[in-house]
Design a protein around this motif. Structure first.
Motif, mmCIF file in Angstrom:
data_model
loop_
_atom_site.group_PDB
_atom_site.id
_atom_site.type_symbol
_atom_site.label_atom_id
_atom_site.label_comp_id
_atom_site.label_asym_id
_atom_site.label_seq_id
_atom_site.Cartn_x
_atom_site.Cartn_y
_atom_site.Cartn_z
ATOM 1 N N GLY A 150 0.835 -1.194 0.000
ATOM 2 C CA GLY A 150 0.000 0.000 0.000
ATOM 3 C C GLY A 150 0.868 1.241 0.000
ATOM 4 O O GLY A 150 2.036 1.209 0.390
ATOM 5 N N HIS A 151 0.286 2.345 -0.432
ATOM 6 C CA HIS A 151 1.044 3.599 -0.489
ATOM 7 C C HIS A 151 0.149 4.821 -0.286
ATOM 8 O O HIS A 151 0.279 5.545 0.686
ATOM 9 C CB HIS A 151 1.787 3.712 -1.817
ATOM 10 N N ALA A 152 -0.796 5.039 -1.219
ATOM 11 C CA ALA A 152 -1.610 6.258 -1.191
ATOM 12 C C ALA A 152 -2.939 6.059 -0.486
ATOM 13 O O ALA A 152 -3.629 7.035 -0.185
ATOM 14 C CB ALA A 152 -1.851 6.757 -2.618
ATOM 15 N N GLY A 153 -3.314 4.816 -0.229
ATOM 16 C CA GLY A 153 -4.643 4.550 0.296
ATOM 17 C C GLY A 153 -4.686 4.009 1.704
ATOM 18 O O GLY A 153 -5.690 3.385 2.089
ATOM 19 N N HIS A 154 -3.645 4.250 2.493
ATOM 20 C CA HIS A 154 -3.610 3.673 3.842
ATOM 21 C C HIS A 154 -4.866 4.006 4.648
ATOM 22 O O HIS A 154 -5.453 3.130 5.296
ATOM 23 C CB HIS A 154 -2.388 4.181 4.605
ATOM 24 N N GLU A 155 -5.258 5.269 4.635
ATOM 25 C CA GLU A 155 -6.367 5.698 5.483
ATOM 26 C C GLU A 155 -7.713 5.226 4.957
ATOM 27 O O GLU A 155 -8.724 5.322 5.661
ATOM 28 C CB GLU A 155 -6.348 7.214 5.634
ATOM 29 N N GLN A 156 -7.752 4.746 3.712
ATOM 30 C CA GLN A 156 -9.006 4.238 3.165
ATOM 31 C C GLN A 156 -9.309 2.803 3.610
ATOM 32 O O GLN A 156 -10.422 2.315 3.436
ATOM 33 C CB GLN A 156 -8.977 4.316 1.638
ATOM 34 N N VAL A 157 -8.322 2.128 4.155
ATOM 35 C CA VAL A 157 -8.538 0.775 4.664
ATOM 36 C C VAL A 157 -9.348 0.874 5.946
ATOM 37 O O VAL A 157 -8.994 1.612 6.872
ATOM 38 C CB VAL A 157 -7.199 0.056 4.915
ATOM 39 N N SER A 158 -10.435 0.146 6.027
ATOM 40 C CA SER A 158 -11.338 0.270 7.169
ATOM 41 C C SER A 158 -10.704 -0.265 8.449
ATOM 42 O O SER A 158 -9.950 -1.249 8.424
ATOM 43 C CB SER A 158 -12.652 -0.454 6.895
ATOM 44 N N ASP A 159 -11.013 0.387 9.540
ATOM 45 C CA ASP A 159 -10.507 -0.072 10.838
ATOM 46 C C ASP A 159 -11.045 -1.461 11.169
ATOM 47 O O ASP A 159 -10.356 -2.260 11.824
ATOM 48 C CB ASP A 159 -10.903 0.914 11.931
ATOM 49 N N ALA A 160 -12.256 -1.752 10.714
ATOM 50 C CA ALA A 160 -12.824 -3.077 10.976
ATOM 51 C C ALA A 160 -12.001 -4.160 10.297
ATOM 52 O O ALA A 160 -11.777 -5.239 10.865
ATOM 53 C CB ALA A 160 -14.275 -3.130 10.499
ATOM 54 N N LEU A 184 5.365 -4.806 2.535
ATOM 55 C CA LEU A 184 6.318 -4.386 1.509
ATOM 56 C C LEU A 184 6.390 -2.861 1.369
ATOM 57 O O LEU A 184 5.362 -2.179 1.354
ATOM 58 C CB LEU A 184 5.938 -4.997 0.158
ATOM 59 N N HIS A 185 7.608 -2.367 1.257
ATOM 60 C CA HIS A 185 7.933 -0.994 0.886
ATOM 61 C C HIS A 185 7.122 0.036 1.680
ATOM 62 O O HIS A 185 7.215 0.084 2.898
ATOM 63 C CB HIS A 185 7.760 -0.816 -0.629
ATOM 64 N N SER A 186 6.312 0.852 0.981
ATOM 65 C CA SER A 186 5.618 1.967 1.624
ATOM 66 C C SER A 186 4.492 1.516 2.545
ATOM 67 O O SER A 186 3.876 2.350 3.224
ATOM 68 C CB SER A 186 5.069 2.926 0.566
ATOM 69 N N ALA A 187 4.235 0.231 2.616
ATOM 70 C CA ALA A 187 3.256 -0.283 3.578
ATOM 71 C C ALA A 187 3.768 -0.208 5.012
ATOM 72 O O ALA A 187 3.063 -0.606 5.937
ATOM 73 C CB ALA A 187 2.860 -1.716 3.226
ATOM 74 N N HIS A 188 4.969 0.342 5.209
ATOM 75 C CA HIS A 188 5.421 0.601 6.578
ATOM 76 C C HIS A 188 4.471 1.580 7.271
ATOM 77 O O HIS A 188 4.386 1.609 8.498
ATOM 78 C CB HIS A 188 6.848 1.167 6.577
ATOM 79 N N MET A 189 3.729 2.372 6.467
ATOM 80 C CA MET A 189 2.783 3.320 7.037
ATOM 81 C C MET A 189 1.348 2.795 7.014
ATOM 82 O O MET A 189 0.410 3.541 7.300
ATOM 83 C CB MET A 189 2.859 4.650 6.289
#
Length: 253
Positions: A71-81, A99-104
């Protein structure tokens, strides 16, 4: 032989379907990785965020032994559920490769308990990786050192916990260093973070990079997914003679 059930998740935002990202991975990052690590002992499927339930409905997540996350640009779009479900699945044994930018990503930060920040620079410089734990299964068959010709720099300090096992270290042409491959255990689950893989460079076509991801999948695969443990209040197995100081005293007469 029972195959390891792998799900490769990619946010697959619209910007990945055009421009420089599309030129590097016209089939999509998830498909490139799937084809690159394909082997007889792996049963691989892909999932993307635009699919129903963000690509990971219960029937998919609950039949996944190892989840690979990009993931990279859509981290906050992933639902907390969904993050709750993935976390629970990892704690009971599912492997997670980040992987890679999924550190965030929400799930990595949740499992690490830190903000997972790092320094970065995007000029297409050279990266040299070193194996610093050659005995680790993820490093099996990997050269002691190898070069990624063009990459995005990720540099220290890296906000991750100190309990991880460092498998790879990176040096960049601009002088920075980074813990580029770190393995963790979270309850019954194994987590591996691996930084090489910028979306506009064909890093996921490098056979050494793919070898490492394949090794990580096999290392993270659980022997079993443990059932949820119910806490108990067991009776003592030996006689307790110690007086409880918190026991109410009898009133004096």
């Amino acid at each position: 032989m029972k195959k390891i059930r792998v799900t490769i998740w990619n946010e697959y935002m619209p910007q990945q379907t055009r421009g420089a990202i599309y030129e590097a991975y016209p089939e999509g990052l998830h498909e490139c990785i799937r084809l690159g690590i394909a082997a007889g002992d792996l049963e691989i499927r892909t999932a993307t965020m635009d699919q129903p339930e963000q690509g990971l409905p219960d029937e998919v997540l609950n039949s996944t032994d190892v989840l690979v996350w990009w993931g990279h640009a859509g981290h906050e779009q992933v639902s907390d559920a969904l993050v709750d479900k993935i976390q629970n699945r990892v704690l009971y044994g599912m492997g997670l490769i980040v992987l890679h930018s999924a550190h965030m990503s929400k799930i990595f930060r949740r499992l690490m308990g830190t903000r997972c920040r790092l320094n970065w620079r995007e000029v297409g410089e050279k990266e040299r990786l070193w194996v610093v734990a050659p005995e680790h299964p993820i490093a099996h068959g990997v050269p002691e050192t190898f070069v990624v010709p063009h990459t995005e720099m990720y540099g220290e300090p890296f906000d991750i916990p100190d309990d991880g096992k460092i498998v790879f270290m990176s040096w960049y042409e601009g002088g920075n260093v980074f813990r580029s491959g770190v393995a963790f255990r979270r309850d019954n689950g194994k987590v591996f973070y691996f930084s090489p893989g910028h979306e506009t460079f064909p890093i996921y076509r490098d056979p050494v990079i793919l070898k490492i991801i394949g090794n990580a999948v096999r290392w993270a695969a659980p022997e079993e997914i443990f059932p949820e443990r119910v806490t108990r209040r067991p009776e003592p197995v030996e006689k307790i003679t110690t007086e409880n100081p918190a026991k109410p005293q009898q009133a004096l007469t």
